[in-house]
Design a protein around this motif. Structure first.
Motif, mmCIF file in Angstrom:
data_model
loop_
_atom_site.group_PDB
_atom_site.id
_atom_site.type_symbol
_atom_site.label_atom_id
_atom_site.label_comp_id
_atom_site.label_asym_id
_atom_site.label_seq_id
_atom_site.Cartn_x
_atom_site.Cartn_y
_atom_site.Cartn_z
ATOM 1 N N HIS A 1 -3.809 -4.643 4.602
ATOM 2 C CA HIS A 1 -2.348 -4.691 4.471
ATOM 3 C C HIS A 1 -2.010 -5.870 3.550
ATOM 4 O O HIS A 1 -2.711 -6.879 3.561
ATOM 5 N N GLU B 1 -4.172 -1.574 -1.889
ATOM 6 C CA GLU B 1 -4.653 -0.631 -2.905
ATOM 7 C C GLU B 1 -3.525 -0.264 -3.879
ATOM 8 O O GLU B 1 -3.764 -0.011 -5.056
ATOM 9 N N PHE B 2 -2.316 -0.242 -3.382
ATOM 10 C CA PHE B 2 -1.145 0.070 -4.212
ATOM 11 C C PHE B 2 -1.069 -0.893 -5.407
ATOM 12 O O PHE B 2 -0.835 -0.484 -6.539
ATOM 13 N N THR C 1 -4.386 -0.457 -7.705
ATOM 14 C CA THR C 1 -4.384 0.788 -8.468
ATOM 15 C C THR C 1 -3.354 0.738 -9.594
ATOM 16 O O THR C 1 -3.593 1.220 -10.693
ATOM 17 N N LYS D 1 2.645 0.164 7.763
ATOM 18 C CA LYS D 1 1.352 0.662 7.277
ATOM 19 C C LYS D 1 1.418 2.153 7.006
ATOM 20 O O LYS D 1 0.775 2.667 6.119
ATOM 21 N N ARG D 2 2.173 2.843 7.827
ATOM 22 C CA ARG D 2 2.228 4.298 7.769
ATOM 23 C C ARG D 2 3.200 4.788 6.694
ATOM 24 O O ARG D 2 2.901 5.694 5.944
ATOM 25 N N LYS D 3 4.382 4.146 6.637
ATOM 26 C CA LYS D 3 5.435 4.697 5.781
ATOM 27 C C LYS D 3 5.469 4.153 4.361
ATOM 28 O O LYS D 3 5.956 4.822 3.454
ATOM 29 N N ASP D 4 5.041 2.896 4.175
ATOM 30 C CA ASP D 4 5.287 2.244 2.887
ATOM 31 C C ASP D 4 4.011 2.101 2.072
ATOM 32 O O ASP D 4 3.128 1.334 2.453
ATOM 33 N N PRO D 5 3.945 2.803 0.942
ATOM 34 C CA PRO D 5 2.721 2.682 0.133
ATOM 35 C C PRO D 5 2.450 1.235 -0.272
ATOM 36 O O PRO D 5 1.292 0.825 -0.377
ATOM 37 N N GLU D 6 3.505 0.439 -0.461
ATOM 38 C CA GLU D 6 3.294 -0.944 -0.898
ATOM 39 C C GLU D 6 2.762 -1.848 0.213
ATOM 40 O O GLU D 6 2.546 -3.042 -0.002
ATOM 41 N N ASN E 1 -0.107 -1.249 1.514
ATOM 42 C CA ASN E 1 -1.552 -1.191 1.278
ATOM 43 C C ASN E 1 -1.897 -1.968 0.007
ATOM 44 O O ASN E 1 -1.299 -1.719 -1.042
#
Ligand code: GLU
Length: 553
Positions: free
Chosen positions: A51, A309-310, A313, A300-305, A307
């Motif tokens: 996270h 990895e966002f 990537t 963690k579940r709803k927001d791609p940012e 992670n």
């Protein structure tokens, strides 16, 4: 409080060669560090992706250790083996590398002075202390079944008391030895519970390095310290592992998420019961997100940012993100220039009690400024390093034409007072500069293409044919533009928007619309840097190919 079972009976529950506490104390002696040096640890569980709040915490851990000449270590907390996610540890390492928060001690360093740094490899250490707790009557065996525990919890909810294992619900706390022996003889699985010394209505207080003095109800829950004996690898719970590990790793400041605030009373009881010195805590407020007018925790579940990895990537430059996170932790640093803010100390006492807002728009303002201040060659290196992993086609096309890339990046960037702020992350390069590279530029062949502004296709063609007549890649800005002016006039375009406005019916448009056609044909976009500069990087032949494509279709 009675000690359940004799010492021999207790010892028989453990491997015969299990070391005594003194062994571990000697194996992991107090660290030889200068006065005031802080030892910090970041201890993620490999139960999912890293996270961004983890990197935020790791940043604080690393800074506090580095500023004081101490040590920052990473410990992998994998006691919940059923929830372990494959690849999580490799992803952690990648994230630590990308954001520059690699530990001084950690996994891979199992021979390290205070390792192993992965909890599943530390089972013997925990067992030593669990046995010691049992020998001293500070813990006991509990054979309660899942059903019994569920029934207690239901009763507690009905009585509106906190759920937990305490008071009359702590059914094995004072169970007679014979009952315990009978269950053991029958081979029934058990857990080991801490015998909490908390009084029924006791209060306690402690001082957090961020939140100051906190007064709260004391713990009276007999938490599990060792998980079920029917598991092949006997592992402790988080509570117990935290206390044993942070003691033996000689951690001096525990920086962790504030979701653990409510566990402090039980943790302090465990430190005291083990005879370990308490370790100061700093509980970090979570990163927040603005969502339809309200603030909530980044999810963690709803927001791609959420992670990491966002960010990796998309290719956000790590110093920009770290600068932003430092400013969120200590507001004073957000006012400083980047280099200075990255080297100033971070202070736990200045971290807010309320969670700071993570705002991607602000982050991108920062990264756009950061990239704008870089030299083209440095930008190119970073883009290529990013693209090698995330856009291999772009990587090969651009590295084959480094010179084009450098000249494209130099446009309105180098030696100008306000360099272009057209890149916020490395993945923007394809969209912003991709058109300079033939293999990734889709040639525009349709004179009726909407981007050309709805002009009559015949007019578009005439304009292009006119420009190509004796087009030359001139270096002088005015001379270059004169070629468009001449072609536009010959096609019937007004010489200025004003003239066009005065008699709209008399012209297909003005020089503005005509230039825009050429811009779209050269770049694929209605917005671009100065066209003469673009044309000069493309070269005369390529300009002809692009402008001429609508004639050939
Ligand atoms: N393994 C715990 C977690 O991931 C860490 C808590 C701590 O830092 O002590 O939540």
């Amino acid at each position: 409080m009675g000690i359940v079972l004799d010492r021999d009976e207790i010892d028989a529950l453990f491997p015969a060669d299990l070391p005594e506490p003194a062994h571990w104390e000697e194996r992991y002696p107090p660290r030889d560090l200068p006065e005031g040096a802080q030892v910090t640890r970041f201890s993620p569980s490999p139960t999912g992706f890293m996270h961004i709040g983890g990197i935020y915490t790791a940043m604080l851990d690393k800074a506090v250790a580095a500023q004081t000449g101490g040590v920052y270590l990473v410990r992998i907390e994998d006691t919940d083996q059923a929830r372990e996610v494959e690849g999580a540890i490799a992803q952690f390492d990648k994230a630590f590398g990308y954001f520059g928060v690699m530990p001084a001690e950690g996994d891979g360093d199992i021979s390290g002075r205070y390792g192993p740094y992965v909890q599943s490899r530390r089972s013997a250490i925990y067992l030593t202390y669990v046995r010691e707790f049992l020998r001293q009557g500070k813990a006991y065996l509990c054979f309660a079944t899942r059903e019994e525990l569920a029934a207690s919890a239901a009763e507690q909810r009905a009585e509106k008391v906190p759920t937990g294992y305490f008071g009359r619900w702590a059914i094995w706390r004072d169970a007679p030895d014979d009952r315990v022996r009978a269950r053991l003889a029958a081979g029934e699985p058990y857990v080991v519970r801490f015998r909490s010394p908390g009084e029924p209505v006791g209060r306690m207080s402690w001082t957090d390095l961020i939140r100051g003095t906190i007064e709260t109800e004391d713990n009276r829950n007999d938490v599990v310290i060792l998980k079920s004996s029917d598991q092949p690898l006997r592992l402790p719970t988080y509570h117990f592992a935290h206390v044993v590990d942070d003691h033996l790793m000689r951690v001096t400041t525990v920086i962790r998420a504030d979701e653990w605030l409510s566990s402090v009373p039980v943790h302090l009881q465990l430190f005291d019961a083990a005879g370990f010195d308490r370790i100061p805590y700093a509980h970090i407020a979570p990163l927040m997100k603005q969502d339809s007018g309200a603030r909530r925790k980044l999810s963690k579940r709803k927001d791609p940012e959420a992670n990491v990895e966002f960010y990796i990537t998309a290719g956000y430059p790590a110093p920009g993100l770290m600068y932003y996170l430092r400013g969120l932790a200590n507001g004073r640093l957000a006012e400083l220039p980047l280099d200075q803010a990255l080297s100033e100390p971070l202070r736990l006492a200045e971290c807010g009690v309320a969670g700071p807002l993570l705002d991607l728009v602000k982050l991108e303002d920062i990264t756009a400024d950061l990239i704008a201040a870089m030299k083209g060659a440095d930008i190119l290196d970073q883009v290529l390093a990013w693209a090698a992993d995330y856009d291999p086609e772009l990587a090969s096309v651009v590295s084959a034409e480094r010179d084009v890339a450098l000249r494209a990046l130099a446009i309105e960037r180098e030696d100008v007072p306000n360099p272009r702020k057209d890149l916020r992350k490395w993945s923007d390069f394809r969209e912003v500069y991709g058109y300079f590279f033939r293999p990734v530029f889709p040639l525009l062949t349709d004179p009726a293409d909407a981007r050309l502004g709805g002009l009559d296709p015949a007019i578009v063609r005439r304009l292009c044919a006119g420009l190509l007549g004796d087009y030359r890649g001139l270096d002088d800005k005015d001379a270059w533009f004169d070629q468009i002016r001449a072609a536009a006039a010959a096609t019937g375009f007004a010489a200025s928007p004003k003239e066009h406005k005065a008699s709209p019916g008399a012209y297909p448009g003005s020089i503005r619309e005509a230039s825009q056609v050429i811009r779209v044909l050269l770049t694929g976009s209605t917005r671009s840097p100065r066209l003469d500069l673009v044309a000069s990087v493309l070269g005369e032949d390529e300009v002809r190919r692009r402008v001429g494509a609508v004639l050939r279709a």
